[in-house]
Design a protein around this motif. Structure first.
Motif, PDB file in Angstrom:
ATOM      1  N   LYS A 295      27.650  78.428  -1.972  1.00 50.63           N
ATOM      2  CA  LYS A 295      27.321  77.919  -0.644  1.00 50.63           C
ATOM      3  C   LYS A 295      26.442  76.677  -0.735  1.00 50.63           C
ATOM      4  CE  LYS A 295      26.680  80.711   2.851  1.00 50.63           C
ATOM      5  NZ  LYS A 295      26.183  81.777   3.730  1.00 50.63           N
ATOM      6  N   ARG A 296      25.522  76.643  -1.688  1.00 51.60           N
ATOM      7  CA  ARG A 296      24.722  75.433  -1.864  1.00 51.60           C
ATOM      8  C   ARG A 296      25.623  74.294  -2.323  1.00 51.60           C
ATOM      9  NH1 ARG A 296      21.506  72.370  -5.733  1.00 51.60           N
ATOM     10  NH2 ARG A 296      19.813  71.374  -4.548  1.00 51.60           N
ATOM     11  N   ARG A 297      26.599  74.608  -3.173  1.00 47.20           N
ATOM     12  CA  ARG A 297      27.529  73.583  -3.649  1.00 47.20           C
ATOM     13  C   ARG A 297      28.290  72.966  -2.475  1.00 47.20           C
ATOM     14  NH1 ARG A 297      27.162  70.298  -7.329  1.00 47.20           N
ATOM     15  NH2 ARG A 297      28.279  68.772  -6.119  1.00 47.20           N
ATOM     16  N   ARG A 298      28.694  73.791  -1.517  1.00 42.00           N
ATOM     17  CA  ARG A 298      29.397  73.278  -0.341  1.00 42.00           C
ATOM     18  C   ARG A 298      28.491  72.345   0.462  1.00 42.00           C
ATOM     19  NH1 ARG A 298      32.888  74.460  -3.104  1.00 42.00           N
ATOM     20  NH2 ARG A 298      34.025  76.417  -3.109  1.00 42.00           N
ATOM     21  N   GLY A 299      27.224  72.711   0.575  1.00 42.16           N
ATOM     22  CA  GLY A 299      26.293  71.844   1.288  1.00 42.16           C
ATOM     23  C   GLY A 299      26.095  70.512   0.590  1.00 42.16           C
ATOM     24  N   ILE A 300      25.987  70.565  -0.742  1.00 45.67           N
ATOM     25  CA  ILE A 300      25.835  69.333  -1.519  1.00 45.67           C
ATOM     26  C   ILE A 300      27.049  68.433  -1.318  1.00 45.67           C
ATOM     27  CG2 ILE A 300      25.792  68.402  -3.870  1.00 45.67           C
ATOM     28  CD1 ILE A 300      24.042  70.772  -4.666  1.00 45.67           C
ATOM     29  N   GLU A 301      28.232  69.018  -1.234  1.00 47.84           N
ATOM     30  CA  GLU A 301      29.450  68.222  -1.096  1.00 47.84           C
ATOM     31  C   GLU A 301      29.455  67.391   0.189  1.00 47.84           C
ATOM     32  OE1 GLU A 301      32.445  71.198  -1.414  1.00 47.84           O
ATOM     33  OE2 GLU A 301      32.280  71.374  -3.598  1.00 47.84           O
ATOM     34  N   VAL A 302      29.032  67.990   1.315  1.00 45.29           N
ATOM     35  CA  VAL A 302      29.056  67.238   2.572  1.00 45.29           C
ATOM     36  C   VAL A 302      27.931  66.207   2.629  1.00 45.29           C
ATOM     37  CG1 VAL A 302      30.206  69.069   3.841  1.00 45.29           C
ATOM     38  CG2 VAL A 302      27.727  69.014   3.803  1.00 45.29           C
ATOM     39  N   ILE A 303      26.802  66.505   1.976  1.00 44.04           N
ATOM     40  CA  ILE A 303      25.717  65.517   1.903  1.00 44.04           C
ATOM     41  C   ILE A 303      26.126  64.355   1.003  1.00 44.04           C
ATOM     42  CG2 ILE A 303      23.369  65.127   1.049  1.00 44.04           C
ATOM     43  CD1 ILE A 303      22.718  67.988   1.902  1.00 44.04           C
ATOM     44  N   LYS A 304      26.702  64.683  -0.116  1.00 44.97           N
ATOM     45  CA  LYS A 304      27.141  63.676  -1.089  1.00 44.97           C
ATOM     46  C   LYS A 304      28.146  62.710  -0.455  1.00 44.97           C
ATOM     47  CE  LYS A 304      29.229  63.607  -5.744  1.00 44.97           C
ATOM     48  NZ  LYS A 304      29.729  64.479  -6.838  1.00 44.97           N
ATOM     49  N   ASP A 305      29.128  63.245   0.269  1.00 48.19           N
ATOM     50  CA  ASP A 305      30.122  62.399   0.927  1.00 48.19           C
ATOM     51  C   ASP A 305      29.464  61.415   1.894  1.00 48.19           C
ATOM     52  OD1 ASP A 305      32.393  63.218  -0.336  1.00 48.19           O
ATOM     53  OD2 ASP A 305      33.215  64.351   1.343  1.00 48.19           O
ATOM     54  N   ALA A 306      28.525  61.910   2.696  1.00 50.50           N
ATOM     55  CA  ALA A 306      27.885  61.054   3.699  1.00 50.50           C
ATOM     56  C   ALA A 306      27.091  59.924   3.050  1.00 50.50           C
ATOM     57  CB  ALA A 306      26.979  61.893   4.596  1.00 50.50           C
ATOM     58  N   TYR A 307      26.329  60.239   2.021  1.00 51.57           N
ATOM     59  CA  TYR A 307      25.484  59.213   1.396  1.00 51.57           C
ATOM     60  C   TYR A 307      26.312  58.205   0.597  1.00 51.57           C
ATOM     61  CZ  TYR A 307      20.940  61.087   2.739  1.00 51.57           C
ATOM     62  OH  TYR A 307      19.829  61.464   3.461  1.00 51.57           O
ATOM     63  N   ILE A 308      27.407  58.648  -0.019  1.00 56.97           N
ATOM     64  CA  ILE A 308      28.274  57.694  -0.715  1.00 56.97           C
ATOM     65  C   ILE A 308      28.925  56.760   0.308  1.00 56.97           C
ATOM     66  CG2 ILE A 308      30.382  57.446  -2.092  1.00 56.97           C
ATOM     67  CD1 ILE A 308      29.656  60.137  -3.424  1.00 56.97           C
ATOM     68  N   ALA A 309      29.371  57.326   1.430  1.00 58.82           N
ATOM     69  CA  ALA A 309      29.990  56.517   2.480  1.00 58.82           C
ATOM     70  C   ALA A 309      29.028  55.441   2.977  1.00 58.82           C
ATOM     71  CB  ALA A 309      30.439  57.403   3.634  1.00 58.82           C
ATOM     72  N   ALA A 310      27.740  55.792   3.065  1.00 62.14           N
ATOM     73  CA  ALA A 310      26.748  54.836   3.552  1.00 62.14           C
ATOM     74  C   ALA A 310      26.502  53.697   2.566  1.00 62.14           C
ATOM     75  CB  ALA A 310      25.438  55.552   3.856  1.00 62.14           C
ATOM     76  N   LYS A 311      26.946  53.852   1.325  1.00 61.30           N
ATOM     77  CA  LYS A 311      26.812  52.780   0.338  1.00 61.30           C
ATOM     78  C   LYS A 311      27.967  51.779   0.418  1.00 61.30           C
ATOM     79  CE  LYS A 311      24.163  55.394  -3.132  1.00 61.30           C
ATOM     80  NZ  LYS A 311      23.050  54.428  -3.282  1.00 61.30           N
ATOM     81  N   CYS A 312      28.990  52.111   1.196  1.00 57.55           N
ATOM     82  CA  CYS A 312      30.140  51.211   1.340  1.00 57.55           C
ATOM     83  C   CYS A 312      29.823  50.092   2.333  1.00 57.55           C
ATOM     84  CB  CYS A 312      31.367  52.002   1.789  1.00 57.55           C
ATOM     85  SG  CYS A 312      31.961  53.198   0.561  1.00 57.55           S
ATOM     86  N   ASP A 313      30.719  49.107   2.389  1.00 55.95           N
ATOM     87  CA  ASP A 313      30.496  47.949   3.251  1.00 55.95           C
ATOM     88  C   ASP A 313      31.005  48.158   4.675  1.00 55.95           C
ATOM     89  OD1 ASP A 313      29.522  46.018   1.111  1.00 55.95           O
ATOM     90  OD2 ASP A 313      31.464  46.627   0.280  1.00 55.95           O
ATOM     91  N   ASN A 337      30.882  46.444  11.392  1.00 60.56           N
ATOM     92  CA  ASN A 337      31.246  47.123  10.133  1.00 60.56           C
ATOM     93  C   ASN A 337      31.423  48.622  10.270  1.00 60.56           C
ATOM     94  OD1 ASN A 337      30.594  44.497   9.298  1.00 60.56           O
ATOM     95  ND2 ASN A 337      29.915  45.205   7.306  1.00 60.56           N
ATOM     96  N   VAL A 338      31.089  49.181  11.416  1.00 58.37           N
ATOM     97  CA  VAL A 338      31.221  50.620  11.606  1.00 58.37           C
ATOM     98  C   VAL A 338      31.961  50.884  12.909  1.00 58.37           C
ATOM     99  CG1 VAL A 338      28.955  50.798  12.706  1.00 58.37           C
ATOM    100  CG2 VAL A 338      30.007  52.833  11.725  1.00 58.37           C
ATOM    101  N   LYS A 339      32.901  51.825  12.861  1.00 57.27           N
ATOM    102  CA  LYS A 339      33.696  52.166  14.032  1.00 57.27           C
ATOM    103  C   LYS A 339      33.960  53.663  14.039  1.00 57.27           C
ATOM    104  CE  LYS A 339      37.759  50.611  16.618  1.00 57.27           C
ATOM    105  NZ  LYS A 339      38.890  49.650  16.658  1.00 57.27           N
ATOM    106  N   LEU A 340      33.612  54.320  15.143  1.00 59.06           N
ATOM    107  CA  LEU A 340      33.863  55.738  15.310  1.00 59.06           C
ATOM    108  C   LEU A 340      34.970  55.901  16.352  1.00 59.06           C
ATOM    109  CD1 LEU A 340      30.266  57.264  15.241  1.00 59.06           C
ATOM    110  CD2 LEU A 340      31.792  56.679  13.357  1.00 59.06           C
ATOM    111  N   LEU A 341      36.049  56.522  15.955  1.00 59.89           N
ATOM    112  CA  LEU A 341      37.254  56.564  16.778  1.00 59.89           C
ATOM    113  C   LEU A 341      37.304  57.772  17.707  1.00 59.89           C
ATOM    114  CD1 LEU A 341      39.904  55.617  14.064  1.00 59.89           C
ATOM    115  CD2 LEU A 341      38.733  54.083  15.640  1.00 59.89           C
TER     116      LEU A 341
END
Length: 386
Positions: A295-313, A337-341
């Motif tokens: 369960k902690r691994r699942r939490g890390i996965e969604v946090i990791k995705d968000a922070y990596i995305a924030a490093k993009c342009d 540079n950011v669009k929420l559909l």
């Protein structure tokens, strides 16, 4: 700041980024009321499987050195009055009734401990900001940026994973685009002919007017309303625009769906990168019966995705997703540079990962649509800028 005035911020939902969103609003309340914030996510939260631990501290650094046990003092007073020093760990299953949760009562309470377990959006709190508060005069998104930057700090091991993935797959491949695509919800169907039956969360007005200066385009959009809105397909129009305009070299894909991975790899080839995490097929149901370490691994996965995305342009996300909103708040993005559909129909917003059925036109209109399809380039599904 007084040392005997606290705001206990309990979990609001069962979803990690939804609870972070809730936390940010409560942290603003703590600042407005000169209270010490104490965060507690109990064991029933989706990403906390450890008994007698604070789920928040599995992923984020403590905001201060106080814990929920410091607040369990028989000499303290509490608000709402359903709690006392012996019941703070208990969940109030009637909180959805909002009894004792009026914002005026929360802000004006003289109790030593106020418990915040319901969701307030920052825009609801702005009218109550004092002129001396640092956030006075800021926009909603500016306040979210301020709160996120001041309070939210991830654990070092998660930061190491994030940086390792970025260095391996995205570093030196600018410009990069992050795309968050939620799995299509097959059971979520919006028939606009029965709009009065929809839940209020899908009734948000679209405040940005569409550009419709050309009469032909306006007529085309009107006649096009009879078309079926296919979930998630609107993403590709915006992705292709960015690829053509900026020569996007990498697309970081955030999704909970196996079929979406296959679709994007087929369409964009080696540009697509994604983390190694658990994803579901379109017909699979999520399960929460996992051991604590997973369960902690699942939490890390969604946090990791968000922070990596924030490093993009660039970032394209879903306006009905807490994860997408988290990405938009993790850094100060340039507006373009950011669009929420979202689907837009009759000044209402609907999630793009849902099926949208719009009112069908007559045979005459159908014929005119076919003619216009040949004369006017298609615009794709209606989507709004964030």
């Amino acid at each position: 700041m007084a040392t005997d005035r606290f705001l206990l911020i309990k979990a609001w939902s069962y979803i990690l980024w939804a609870d972070v969103d809730h936390l940010l609003g409560q942290l603003l309340i703590a600042e407005m009321t000169d209270r010490i914030p104490v965060v507690y996510w109990p064991t029933h939260c989706i990403h906390n499987g450890f008994v007698h631990t604070n789920g928040y501290e599995l992923y984020f650094e403590q905001i201060n050195n106080y814990t929920i046990f410091d607040l369990a003092n028989p000499e303290y007073t509490y608000y709402p009055p359903i709690w006392d020093s012996s019941s703070l760990l208990v969940e109030d299953h009637t909180k959805d009734t909002w009894v004792y949760r009026n914002i005026g009562d929360i802000l004006g309470s003289k109790a030593n401990v106020v418990v915040g377990d319901v969701y307030y959006n920052v825009y609801e709190l702005i009218p109550f900001l004092n002129k001396n508060h640092v956030a006075y005069g800021m926009s909603v998104e500016q306040i979210y940026h301020y709160l996120m930057g001041k309070y939210i700090r991830i654990k070092p091991d998660i930061e190491t994973e994030i940086q390792g993935f970025y260095n391996s797959w995205l570093k030196g491949s600018q410009p990069s685009l992050a795309v968050h695509v939620r799995r299509v919800d097959e059971e979520l169907v919006f028939d606009t002919r029965d709009a009065d039956k929809f839940d209020n969360q899908y009734w948000n007005k679209v405040y940005r007017k569409e550009n419709s200066d050309k009469p032909v385009t306006r007529l085309y959009r009107y006649l096009k309303k009879g078309r079926y809105k296919e979930p998630n397909k609107v993403y590709h129009k915006d992705i292709h625009k960015l690829i053509e305009k900026y020569n996007i070299r990498k697309i970081f894909l955030l999704t909970d769906c196996k079929e979406t991975i296959k679709e994007y790899v087929r369409l964009y080839g080696s540009k697509v990168v994604y983390t190694d995490c658990k994803r579901l097929g379109k017909d699979q149901e999520p399960t929460y019966m996992e051991n604590p370490m997973i369960k902690r691994r699942r939490g890390i996965e969604v946090i990791k995705d968000a922070y990596i995305a924030a490093k993009c342009d660039f970032f394209i996300g879903n306006d009905f997703s807490h994860l997408s909103h988290a990405v938009s708040r993790l850094k100060d993005w340039p507006a373009k540079n950011v669009k929420l559909l979202y689907w837009a129909y009759k000044k209402r917003k609907y999630p793009v990962n849902a099926k949208l059925i719009v009112r069908q036109g007559s045979k005459v209109i159908s014929l005119l649509k076919k003619v216009l399809n040949k004369l006017v380039p298609r615009k794709g599904g209606a989507a709004g800028d964030k």
